[in-house]
Design an enzyme around this catalytic site. Structure first.
Site, PDB file in Angstrom:
ATOM      1  N   SER A 136       0.845  -1.092  -0.108  1.00  9.17           N
ATOM      2  CA  SER A 136      -0.176  -0.131  -0.064  1.00  9.17           C
ATOM      3  C   SER A 136       0.801   1.221  -0.170  1.00  9.17           C
ATOM      4  CB  SER A 136      -0.863   0.053   1.302  1.00  9.17           C
ATOM      5  OG  SER A 136      -1.452   1.419   1.318  1.00  9.17           O
ATOM      6  N   TYR A 149      -1.480  -0.918  10.470  1.00 17.95           N
ATOM      7  CA  TYR A 149      -1.741  -1.382   8.878  1.00 17.95           C
ATOM      8  C   TYR A 149      -0.801  -0.803   8.179  1.00 17.95           C
ATOM      9  CZ  TYR A 149      -3.745  -1.759   4.093  1.00 17.95           C
ATOM     10  OH  TYR A 149      -4.189  -2.003   3.009  1.00 17.95           O
TER      11      TYR A 149
END
Length: 256
Positions: A136, A149
């Site tokens: 990401s 995350y």
């Protein structure tokens, strides 16, 4: 590459990868927790593309089930591993339950690491293979998305670069894909409304761009980034620091 194993293949990014790779003629091994969804998707893919599709239901946070997927990677040859399964948690770092944090790390970090470890020996023996790790952009921007995350996605980028350095000369291509906000179920599952975000990429656009980068053999693909020169400058700056890491004394700027 004749067979690809895809984790998180029942929906979202993994499901689109399954469709696109089947269209390219690859046989598939689909991994996810939802066996019924996997069976439905496998049936559609077999009918649409006349490829072999194996279904392997597994919860990658459970050691026994993770071991079953590792065993499959070490069995009949898998030429392409798509490490896509991942999740986020609701709330913030200080409100998250410790057990939930452990679960997140097992899914986002431990599972892709172990699956890559299971796949690589066979790839090295055959002299070819590829691993795609879905990271990401927040792995590069923890100040924008400050939680665990982001840290797990930063790990996946570093893992990808380390594997590429070690195994690239042995015929293994490793690609890190860094999506920005993409319309998947991860938002609802983490208690966030995707429609509140200023810009959201559709899953099909993301996967098609990532596969474009795959065909170009990009080590890192950032589909949302308009100017590739920015990433190249970032990497050049990182590499420029490397000689400075080899000193026996603290830098002069730390002298009292």
């Amino acid at each position: 590459m004749t067979t690809a194993l895809i984790t998180g293949a029942s929906s979202g990014i993994g499901a689109v990868y399954a469709d696109r790779l089947a269209a390219r003629g690859l046989d598939l091994v689909l991994v996810a927790r939802a066996a019924d969804k996997l069976e439905e998707r496998a049936a559609r893919l077999r009918q649409a593309y006349a490829v072999a599709v194996e279904v392997l239901p597994a919860d990658l946070t459970e050691p026994t089930q993770l071991a079953q997927v590792e065993a499959r990677l070490g069995g009949a040859p898998i030429g392409l591993l798509i490490n896509n399964a991942g999740a986020n948690l609701p709330g913030t770092f200080d409100t998250a339950d410790a057990a939930d944090l452990d679960w997140l790390i097992r899914l986002n970090v431990t599972a892709p690491t172990r699956l890559a470890r299971a796949a690589i020996p066979g790839m090295v023996a055959r002299g070819e293979g590829a691993i795609v790790n879905i990271g990401s952009v927040v792995g590069l921007a923890p100040d924008i998305f400050p939680d665990t995350y982001s840290a797990t996605k930063s790990f996946l980028l570093t893992l990808s670069q380390a594997l590429a350095t070690q195994f690239g000369p042995k015929g293994i291509y490793v690609q890190a894909v860094l999506p920005a906000a993409t319309r998947t179920d991860i938002w609802a599952r983490s208690g966030r409304n995707v429609d509140d975000l200023p810009a959201v990429m559709e899953v099909e656009d993301l996967v098609d761009a990532a596969l474009n980068g795959f065909d170009r053999r990009e080590p890192v693909s950032i589909p949302v980034l308009p100017d590739a020169a920015q990433w190249e400058a970032f990497e050049a700056a990182r590499r420029a620091m490397l000689p400075g890491f080899s000193h026996a004394k603290p830098a002069a700027r730390y002298a009292s």
